[in-house]
Scaffold this motif. Sequence first.
Motif, PDB file in Angstrom:
ATOM      1  N   LYS A 288       7.891   1.051   3.717  1.00  0.00           N
ATOM      2  CA  LYS A 288       8.957   0.298   3.043  1.00  0.00           C
ATOM      3  C   LYS A 288      10.161   1.135   2.604  1.00  0.00           C
ATOM      4  O   LYS A 288      11.004   0.651   1.860  1.00  0.00           O
ATOM      5  CB  LYS A 288       8.369  -0.440   1.847  1.00  0.00           C
ATOM      6  CG  LYS A 288       7.413  -1.525   2.312  1.00  0.00           C
ATOM      7  CD  LYS A 288       6.930  -2.464   1.283  1.00  0.00           C
ATOM      8  CE  LYS A 288       5.943  -3.427   1.925  1.00  0.00           C
ATOM      9  NZ  LYS A 288       5.026  -4.009   0.988  1.00  0.00           N
TER      10      LYS A 288
ATOM     11  N   ASP B  88       1.529 -10.242   2.714  1.00  0.00           N
ATOM     12  CA  ASP B  88       0.572 -10.204   1.615  1.00  0.00           C
ATOM     13  C   ASP B  88       1.054 -10.877   0.339  1.00  0.00           C
ATOM     14  O   ASP B  88       0.265 -11.493  -0.373  1.00  0.00           O
ATOM     15  CB  ASP B  88       0.205  -8.754   1.291  1.00  0.00           C
ATOM     16  CG  ASP B  88      -0.879  -8.258   2.222  1.00  0.00           C
ATOM     17  OD1 ASP B  88      -1.868  -8.979   2.400  1.00  0.00           O
ATOM     18  OD2 ASP B  88      -0.730  -7.151   2.768  1.00  0.00           O
TER      19      ASP B  88
ATOM     20  N   GLU C  45      -7.063  -8.456  -3.304  1.00  0.00           N
ATOM     21  CA  GLU C  45      -8.200  -9.033  -2.593  1.00  0.00           C
ATOM     22  C   GLU C  45      -9.488  -8.859  -3.411  1.00  0.00           C
ATOM     23  O   GLU C  45     -10.450  -9.589  -3.228  1.00  0.00           O
ATOM     24  CB  GLU C  45      -8.392  -8.346  -1.230  1.00  0.00           C
ATOM     25  CG  GLU C  45      -7.211  -8.513  -0.257  1.00  0.00           C
ATOM     26  CD  GLU C  45      -6.182  -7.379  -0.353  1.00  0.00           C
ATOM     27  OE1 GLU C  45      -6.107  -6.709  -1.417  1.00  0.00           O
ATOM     28  OE2 GLU C  45      -5.446  -7.174   0.631  1.00  0.00           O
TER      29      GLU C  45
ATOM     30  N   GLY D  99      -1.415  -4.666  -6.704  1.00  0.00           N
ATOM     31  CA  GLY D  99      -2.689  -3.956  -6.672  1.00  0.00           C
ATOM     32  C   GLY D  99      -3.543  -4.506  -5.552  1.00  0.00           C
ATOM     33  O   GLY D  99      -3.062  -5.270  -4.712  1.00  0.00           O
TER      34      GLY D  99
ATOM     35  N   GLY E  98       0.121   0.391  -4.202  1.00  0.00           N
ATOM     36  CA  GLY E  98      -0.296   1.755  -3.897  1.00  0.00           C
ATOM     37  C   GLY E  98       0.863   2.747  -3.928  1.00  0.00           C
ATOM     38  O   GLY E  98       0.697   3.919  -4.257  1.00  0.00           O
TER      39      GLY E  98
ATOM     40  N   GLY F  22      -6.121   4.509  -9.076  1.00  0.00           N
ATOM     41  CA  GLY F  22      -5.401   3.331  -9.564  1.00  0.00           C
ATOM     42  C   GLY F  22      -5.446   2.217  -8.539  1.00  0.00           C
ATOM     43  O   GLY F  22      -5.075   2.417  -7.388  1.00  0.00           O
TER      44      GLY F  22
ATOM     45  N   SER G 249       0.791  -1.219   0.000  1.00  0.00           N
ATOM     46  CA  SER G 249       0.000   0.000   0.000  1.00  0.00           C
ATOM     47  C   SER G 249       0.833   1.283   0.000  1.00  0.00           C
ATOM     48  O   SER G 249       0.593   2.175  -0.801  1.00  0.00           O
ATOM     49  CB  SER G 249      -0.974  -0.019   1.173  1.00  0.00           C
ATOM     50  OG  SER G 249      -0.265  -0.189   2.368  1.00  0.00           O
TER      51      SER G 249
END
Length: 399
Positions: free
Chosen positions: A205, A358, A327, A324, A224, A296, A200
Amino acid sequence: MIASIADVDVSGKRVLTRVDFNVPQDEAGEITDDNRIRESLATIRTIVKGGGIAVVMSHLGRPKGERKKKYSLGPVAERLSQLLQPDGTTVLFAEDCIGEAAATTVAAAKPGNVVLLENLRFYPQEEANDPDFCAALAVNGDMYCNDAFGTAHRAHASTSGVAALFPSVSAGLLMQKELAYLGKALDEPARPLVSVMGGSKISGKIDVISALMEKCDTILIGGGMMYTFLKAQGHNVGSSLVEEDRIGLAHELLKNAAKRNIRLVLPTDAVVARSFSNDAEHKIVAATDIEDGWMGLDIGPETSNTYAKIIEEAGTVVWNGPMGVFEFSNFAAGTKAISDAMARATGKGVITIVGGGDSAAAISQFGQATHVTHVSTGGGASLEFLEGKTLPGVVALDR
Ligand code: AMP
């Protein structure tokens, strides 16, 4: 030097073993994915076959230092028992991780048995790395082994403090495997070393991207965080997720990459939607021109193809974070394309490593988890490892 449990003489010894049994459960308490239990079996079997008693300890969920039935490891003991049934191994469950209940159960165990202690986090002293709690845990073992890579980035009693109380400490087989794959990927990678970064936000990060900048040849950006980079380049990103306060940082990273001759690649197209919902109206547009009123939610097919090609031509790939909102099925294609490319690359001899969390969930969802070199079991731990940080749970094993 870190000893391996495989090289330790455990015969007749109680091996206090930290594992990561923090498994997901549904509302009714049913274990929905027992992968973490299965991942620890190699170490438990090594102890059992060596004639030791595996005294296993773990946390489960966030009981916040209170005894709560919902977070009991009782159901995990049952599942562990089922998994070890073909071996004929007895699993005993102690209704407390310290004190009388633990001592009585451990005392009743015979060589070749497994004892699972109740949830460590029923005590706030676990996360506080409290010395008295460490001592209370330590009386249940003659030696210590840590196989919980997923919590190795935490200096808790069971991952850090307790180790100091034992003359003999060792890494479990899963811990060893994690350190070997992640370590080699960073320290002596087959080149080019490509990192795929998603998820995201940039903010979570930054340190990883900066650290990877020192080691990688190419960094592919998705998820994201790509919109903050695109905005930093002066593009219109509509109502996509942007961290305004990180635009300067994104600039820096782009500039640094150029200076160091590292390819920092941004998507050329994106799947944009009217709102953050699977059913929202959506279309594919140039990533450099997202109109107002659109956000986006995935990388586009052109980007997927470009990234897939770079992945397949790499020597080593380290992937962390989805491309993206995977989910939502309508915005999962980019993440699926990366999963598939990782699998194809592996078939061509590329070393492919998936960071936990994830991306591990995603590659498993798309059926490719067994077709890559290594899927890390630790989300936060693998990120911190990639950042080049020393993990307290690993330091505690280094003698
Ligand atoms: P992280 O925990 O930072 O790795 O982020 C993982 C989450 O990022 C997943 O739940 C994704 O749904 C989410 N994500 C990925 N791409 C986007 C995007 N374009 N907009 C919003 N969320 C995203």
